[in-house]
Design a protein around this motif. Structure first.
Motif, PDB file in Angstrom:
ATOM      1  N   GLN A   2     -22.682  32.221 -39.086  1.00 17.54           N
ATOM      2  CA  GLN A   2     -22.086  33.380 -38.433  1.00 17.54           C
ATOM      3  C   GLN A   2     -21.215  32.908 -37.286  1.00 17.54           C
ATOM      4  N   GLY A   3     -20.302  33.751 -36.914  1.00 14.80           N
ATOM      5  CA  GLY A   3     -19.382  33.435 -35.834  1.00 14.80           C
ATOM      6  C   GLY A   3     -18.128  34.251 -35.962  1.00 14.80           C
ATOM      7  N   PHE A   4     -17.003  33.623 -35.626  1.00  9.69           N
ATOM      8  CA  PHE A   4     -15.741  34.345 -35.688  1.00  9.69           C
ATOM      9  C   PHE A   4     -14.584  33.370 -35.811  1.00  9.69           C
ATOM     10  N   ILE A   5     -13.442  33.926 -36.221  1.00  8.37           N
ATOM     11  CA  ILE A   5     -12.189  33.170 -36.232  1.00  8.37           C
ATOM     12  C   ILE A   5     -11.189  33.926 -35.370  1.00  8.37           C
ATOM     13  N   ILE A   6     -10.284  33.156 -34.775  1.00 16.27           N
ATOM     14  CA  ILE A   6      -9.184  33.731 -34.007  1.00 16.27           C
ATOM     15  C   ILE A   6      -7.890  33.354 -34.734  1.00 16.27           C
ATOM     16  N   VAL A   7      -7.099  34.367 -35.049  1.00 18.54           N
ATOM     17  CA  VAL A   7      -5.869  34.180 -35.817  1.00 18.54           C
ATOM     18  C   VAL A   7      -4.671  34.424 -34.910  1.00 18.54           C
ATOM     19  N   ALA A   8      -3.737  33.485 -34.918  1.00 19.84           N
ATOM     20  CA  ALA A   8      -2.508  33.650 -34.129  1.00 19.84           C
ATOM     21  C   ALA A   8      -1.725  34.864 -34.625  1.00 19.84           C
ATOM     22  N   VAL A   9      -1.018  35.509 -33.724  1.00 16.83           N
ATOM     23  CA  VAL A   9      -0.226  36.698 -34.058  1.00 16.83           C
ATOM     24  C   VAL A   9       0.710  36.411 -35.231  1.00 16.83           C
ATOM     25  N   ARG A  10       1.350  35.242 -35.235  1.00 14.89           N
ATOM     26  CA  ARG A  10       2.321  34.915 -36.292  1.00 14.89           C
ATOM     27  C   ARG A  10       1.675  34.807 -37.676  1.00 14.89           C
ATOM     28  N   ASP A  11       0.364  34.543 -37.733  1.00 14.65           N
ATOM     29  CA  ASP A  11      -0.340  34.378 -39.009  1.00 14.65           C
ATOM     30  C   ASP A  11      -1.164  35.601 -39.413  1.00 14.65           C
ATOM     31  N   LEU A  12      -1.240  36.587 -38.549  1.00 14.74           N
ATOM     32  CA  LEU A  12      -2.158  37.711 -38.743  1.00 14.74           C
ATOM     33  C   LEU A  12      -1.906  38.488 -40.026  1.00 14.74           C
ATOM     34  N   GLU A  13      -0.687  38.812 -40.329  1.00 12.63           N
ATOM     35  CA  GLU A  13      -0.390  39.598 -41.531  1.00 12.63           C
ATOM     36  C   GLU A  13      -0.773  38.829 -42.798  1.00 12.63           C
ATOM     37  N   LEU A  14      -0.403  37.570 -42.876  1.00 16.31           N
ATOM     38  CA  LEU A  14      -0.704  36.756 -44.050  1.00 16.31           C
ATOM     39  C   LEU A  14      -2.210  36.555 -44.223  1.00 16.31           C
ATOM     40  N   VAL A  15      -2.905  36.246 -43.139  1.00 14.92           N
ATOM     41  CA  VAL A  15      -4.359  36.043 -43.208  1.00 14.92           C
ATOM     42  C   VAL A  15      -5.048  37.341 -43.623  1.00 14.92           C
ATOM     43  N   SER A  16      -4.647  38.446 -43.042  1.00 17.27           N
ATOM     44  CA  SER A  16      -5.256  39.744 -43.390  1.00 17.27           C
ATOM     45  C   SER A  16      -5.049  40.072 -44.861  1.00 17.27           C
ATOM     46  N   ARG A  17      -3.874  39.786 -45.378  1.00 14.34           N
ATOM     47  CA  ARG A  17      -3.572  40.063 -46.784  1.00 14.34           C
ATOM     48  C   ARG A  17      -4.400  39.166 -47.713  1.00 14.34           C
ATOM     49  N   GLU A  18      -4.507  37.882 -47.378  1.00 10.07           N
ATOM     50  CA  GLU A  18      -5.231  36.930 -48.222  1.00 10.07           C
ATOM     51  C   GLU A  18      -6.742  37.123 -48.131  1.00 10.07           C
ATOM     52  N   LEU A  19      -7.209  37.752 -47.064  1.00 11.75           N
ATOM     53  CA  LEU A  19      -8.645  37.974 -46.876  1.00 11.75           C
ATOM     54  C   LEU A  19      -9.257  38.766 -48.027  1.00 11.75           C
ATOM     55  N   VAL A  20      -8.529  39.696 -48.597  1.00 16.54           N
ATOM     56  CA  VAL A  20      -9.030  40.509 -49.703  1.00 16.54           C
ATOM     57  C   VAL A  20      -9.418  39.613 -50.884  1.00 16.54           C
ATOM     58  N   THR A  21      -8.548  38.700 -51.245  1.00 17.14           N
ATOM     59  CA  THR A  21      -8.822  37.773 -52.354  1.00 17.14           C
ATOM     60  C   THR A  21      -9.953  36.823 -51.989  1.00 17.14           C
ATOM     61  N   HIS A  22      -9.940  36.324 -50.764  1.00 17.35           N
ATOM     62  CA  HIS A  22     -10.978  35.391 -50.314  1.00 17.35           C
ATOM     63  C   HIS A  22     -12.367  36.033 -50.407  1.00 17.35           C
ATOM     64  N   LYS A  23     -12.481  37.256 -49.950  1.00 14.76           N
ATOM     65  CA  LYS A  23     -13.769  37.960 -50.029  1.00 14.76           C
ATOM     66  C   LYS A  23     -14.218  38.113 -51.483  1.00 14.76           C
ATOM     67  N   SER A  24     -13.306  38.547 -52.321  1.00 11.46           N
ATOM     68  CA  SER A  24     -13.634  38.776 -53.729  1.00 11.46           C
ATOM     69  C   SER A  24     -14.111  37.489 -54.399  1.00 11.46           C
ATOM     70  N   LEU A  25     -13.386  36.405 -54.202  1.00  5.34           N
ATOM     71  CA  LEU A  25     -13.761  35.129 -54.823  1.00  5.34           C
ATOM     72  C   LEU A  25     -15.090  34.616 -54.291  1.00  5.34           C
ATOM     73  N   THR A  26     -15.311  34.750 -52.997  1.00  4.50           N
ATOM     74  CA  THR A  26     -16.560  34.261 -52.403  1.00  4.50           C
ATOM     75  C   THR A  26     -17.751  35.037 -52.921  1.00  4.50           C
TER      76      THR A  26
END
Length: 88
Positions: A2-26
């Motif tokens: 458990q914990g957290f990640i901090i995402v830079a503003v410039r990467d936020l949109e891409l990370v948020s979009r890819e998170l959907v696939t990452h969750k599903s695969l995991t």
């Protein structure tokens, strides 16, 4: 883990979009009991992470998959703050 990640503003949109696939695969991985990555309510650049796997081998397999995945590529610059605990 458990914990957290901090995402830079410039990467936020891409990370948020890819998170959907990452969750599903995991969640489909053998040995995954629970997996959650949720946006923090007070910090838009922070995502809270919680995951459980049946054993160390399942966790290690997850880590190996992530490193070679699209998620691994888009999150290479995030700050990771995790605590890993083992259940005996």
């Amino acid at each position: 883990m458990q914990g957290f990640i901090i995402v830079a503003v410039r990467d936020l949109e891409l990370v948020s979009r890819e998170l959907v696939t990452h969750k599903s695969l995991t969640l489909k991985e053998v040995g995954c009991l629970t997996f959650s990555v949720t946006p923090d309510e007070s910090n838009p650049n922070k995502f809270n992470v919680y995951e459980e796997f049946v054993d160390q081998a399942a966790f290690d397999n997850h880590q190996a998959r992530v490193k070679s995945s699209q998620w691994g590529k888009v999150t290479k610059n995030v700050q990771r703050h995790y605590q890993i605990t083992h259940s005996d």
